[in-house]
Enzyme design. Structure first.
Site, mmCIF file in Angstrom:
data_model
loop_
_atom_site.group_PDB
_atom_site.id
_atom_site.type_symbol
_atom_site.label_atom_id
_atom_site.label_comp_id
_atom_site.label_asym_id
_atom_site.label_seq_id
_atom_site.Cartn_x
_atom_site.Cartn_y
_atom_site.Cartn_z
ATOM 1 N N THR A 106 0.672 -0.980 0.437
ATOM 2 C CA THR A 106 0.058 -0.169 0.061
ATOM 3 C C THR A 106 0.885 1.423 -0.486
ATOM 4 O OG1 THR A 106 -2.195 -1.168 0.924
ATOM 5 C CG2 THR A 106 -1.645 0.480 1.202
ATOM 6 N N SER A 145 -6.689 -0.585 -7.257
ATOM 7 C CA SER A 145 -5.799 -1.336 -5.169
ATOM 8 C C SER A 145 -5.201 -1.750 -5.314
ATOM 9 C CB SER A 145 -7.410 -1.829 -4.872
ATOM 10 O OG SER A 145 -6.649 -3.621 -4.831
ATOM 11 N N THR A 146 -4.317 -1.949 -4.313
ATOM 12 C CA THR A 146 -2.561 -1.824 -3.867
ATOM 13 C C THR A 146 -2.584 -3.456 -4.362
ATOM 14 O OG1 THR A 146 -2.229 -0.326 -2.386
ATOM 15 C CG2 THR A 146 -0.774 -2.543 -2.535
ATOM 16 N N ASN A 147 -4.208 -4.030 -4.547
ATOM 17 C CA ASN A 147 -3.821 -5.724 -4.268
ATOM 18 C C ASN A 147 -3.995 -6.452 -5.499
ATOM 19 O OD1 ASN A 147 -4.383 -5.783 -1.833
ATOM 20 N ND2 ASN A 147 -5.881 -6.347 -1.577
ATOM 21 N N THR A 192 33.673 -40.420 -12.107
ATOM 22 C CA THR A 192 32.777 -40.834 -10.969
ATOM 23 C C THR A 192 33.098 -40.565 -10.458
ATOM 24 O OG1 THR A 192 32.543 -43.203 -11.541
ATOM 25 C CG2 THR A 192 31.624 -41.655 -13.357
ATOM 26 N N SER A 323 46.525 -13.952 -3.642
ATOM 27 C CA SER A 323 46.764 -13.668 -3.223
ATOM 28 C C SER A 323 47.430 -12.114 -2.839
ATOM 29 C CB SER A 323 47.763 -14.744 -2.836
ATOM 30 O OG SER A 323 48.391 -15.023 -1.382
ATOM 31 N N SER A 324 47.438 -11.872 -1.611
ATOM 32 C CA SER A 324 47.865 -10.328 -0.632
ATOM 33 C C SER A 324 49.335 -10.929 0.195
ATOM 34 C CB SER A 324 47.014 -10.565 0.174
ATOM 35 O OG SER A 324 46.888 -10.682 1.774
ATOM 36 N N LYS A 329 50.067 -16.640 -7.423
ATOM 37 C CA LYS A 329 49.126 -17.289 -6.694
ATOM 38 C C LYS A 329 47.730 -16.896 -7.695
ATOM 39 C CE LYS A 329 46.799 -19.941 -3.555
ATOM 40 N NZ LYS A 329 45.492 -19.403 -3.776
#
Length: 467
Positions: A106, A145-147, A192, A323-324, A329
């Site tokens: 609403t 209506s909102t609905n 598999t 990587s830091s 990497k």
């Protein structure tokens, strides 16, 4: 009561006095919604396609109401222009109600109604907030209506948002198909249960990915079509009470003209008002798409593992440092993002399923969270699939040597040798190779049964599909 919008204007019908900014196009109902129901900090104006869909519904309603004699020419013209401007994004800054507002939609509907009414007032040389020429309820919201308008806008927006997302799925399928052709001659070890299984071609693996992705696009297209059935015209609960005779047919005719899409009323308006099962189906397909592509992404993470301690059968594009702390990497960041999208979309799907179940009696008042989560899933997939294709799939390279080495050093080629040498003889050689820690191909050559090239040729032949 009519609210005059001037500096320091106020209104005190409900929970005390509220002040409406002098230059705001929204009104008191919107402000109440903002004050009482802001939880996500994400205003509805941030969801452009949703606001556009709402404007299209109001536009069609204004034309239909004019057709049945409710709006005069001036009111209709002003409202149509205001709707066009809202659809074009000119007033998103005034769409301030929170997306997760708890009023069952609403507050959102009234936000739209007030903005359109105030803009129409301006166009008719009236004062904003006076509503003497165009009123949010009596004119903008007339016959609605909102609905019925909120879920209609939800569907129209989802229908629009799905189109470019599905295009991305098709594009990804085409990308996988190109890789299937590129890798068509590379022998690959099929696995598999994470164990060596049978020989195949790497191109066949990617062909399977292409087939799956094309099927995902097809299923999404099918469920998207269901969004063309709208509850518009049902007004509050499906009876159509409040909409004059002839309105419903006219509003759908105008909506089709405006959008170019053949939106249709539901066969049973009460069903349309009560249930959100269509969104559950859409969400389920989005979840299926996300988790299926997440599975492919997980495959790529495994097949590209290494480069020295893993499989290293595929090389993914190196898009950034991994990587830091560990120099050199490189991580499979794009597939990892795709896997995470699968998690997020699955969570959204659970939320939507719960909201669908929680609807009560004649309407489902949890539509806002369904809209919020369905749009989030579509956006995540559209953006994620594009990045997956552009920054990962299109640039994948295969290591022919790693693929063939893993296959030819395994016992998986044994299956390919059975038609030529017989099951018992091949089984004995597999046991010998395992016991002596030898390569099966070396055992074949040691016993003068097959040359290396002959064994490879039989292995290639074994991968051919029986068409």
């Amino acid at each position: 009561m009519a609210i005059t919008q001037v500096d320091q204007r106020s209104e005190s019908d409900y929970l005390g006095t509220v002040q409406i900014p002098h230059d705001a196009l929204y009104g008191v109902n919107t402000l109440r919604g903002v004050e009482n129901l802001t939880v996500s900090q994400r205003p509805i104006g941030s969801e452009r396609e949703f606001i556009r869909a709402f404007a299209l519904c109001k536009w069609a309603a204004a034309l239909a109401n004019h057709d049945v004699g409710i709006l005069d020419d001036a009111q209709k013209d002003a409202l149509v222009r205001a709707c066009k401007e809202l659809a074009d994004g000119q007033y998103d800054a005034f769409m301030v109600v929170d997306f997760l507002e708890g009023s069952g939609g609403t507050s959102t509907n009234m936000n739209v109604n007030e903005v359109l009414a105030n803009r129409a007032q301006q166009l008719l040389n009236g004062k904003t907030g006076v509503y003497d020429r165009v009123h949010p309820n009596d004119h903008v919201n007339r016959s609605q209506s909102t609905n019925d308008v909120y879920p209609a806008a939800m569907k129209i927006a989802a229908y629009a948002l799905l189109a470019p997302m599905i295009e991305e799925v098709h594009a990804l399928a085409a990308s996988f198909q190109r890789k299937a052709g590129e890798f068509g001659a590379i022998l690959h070890l099929g696995r598999t249960c994470m164990q060596d299984a049978q020989p195949m071609m790497l191109g066949q693996l990617f062909g399977g990915y292409a087939s799956l992705t094309a099927r995902l696009a097809s299923e999404l297209e099918s469920v998207r079509a269901s969004l063309r059935v709208l509850p518009l015209g049902g007004t509050a609960i499906g009876t159509g009470f409040g909409a004059p005779k002839g309105y419903k047919a006219r509003v759908y005719a105008h909506l089709a003209d405006i959008t170019g899409t053949d939106f249709q009323p539901a066969a049973d308006p009460f069903d349309a008002m009560q249930n959100l099962d269509t969104f559950s189906r859409v969400s389920a397909e989005l979840r299926t798409c996300a988790t299926s592509l997440g599975k492919i992404a997980s495959d790529l993470i495994l097949l590209s593992s290494g480069p020295n301690g893993g499989l290293a059968e595929l090389e993914l594009p190196a898009v950034q440092a991994g990587s830091s702390i560990m120099p050199g990497k490189v991580n499979p960041v794009v597939p990892m993002a795709m896997v995470q999208i699968g998690f997020a979309v699955t969570g959204n799907d659970v939320c939507i399923a719960q909201a669908n179940q929680a609807g009560q009696l004649e309407i489902n008042h949890f539509e806002p969270v369904v809209a919020d989560r369905i749009y989030d899933s579509i956006r995540l997939l559209r953006n994620g699939i594009r990045l997956f294709r552009e920054k990962c799939i299109d640039g994948i390279r295969a290591s022919t040597s790693s693929n063939e080495r893993h296959l030819l050093q395994s016992t998986a080629i044994a299956t390919a040798l059975v038609p030529t040498l017989g099951y018992a003889k091949v089984s004995a050689m597999v046991r010998q190779a395992t016991a002596q820690n030898m390569n099966l191909l070396d055992v074949l050559q040691e016993q003068n049964l097959l040359t290396y090239d002959q064994a490879v040729a039989l292995t290639r032949d074994a991968t051919a599909l029986d068409t």
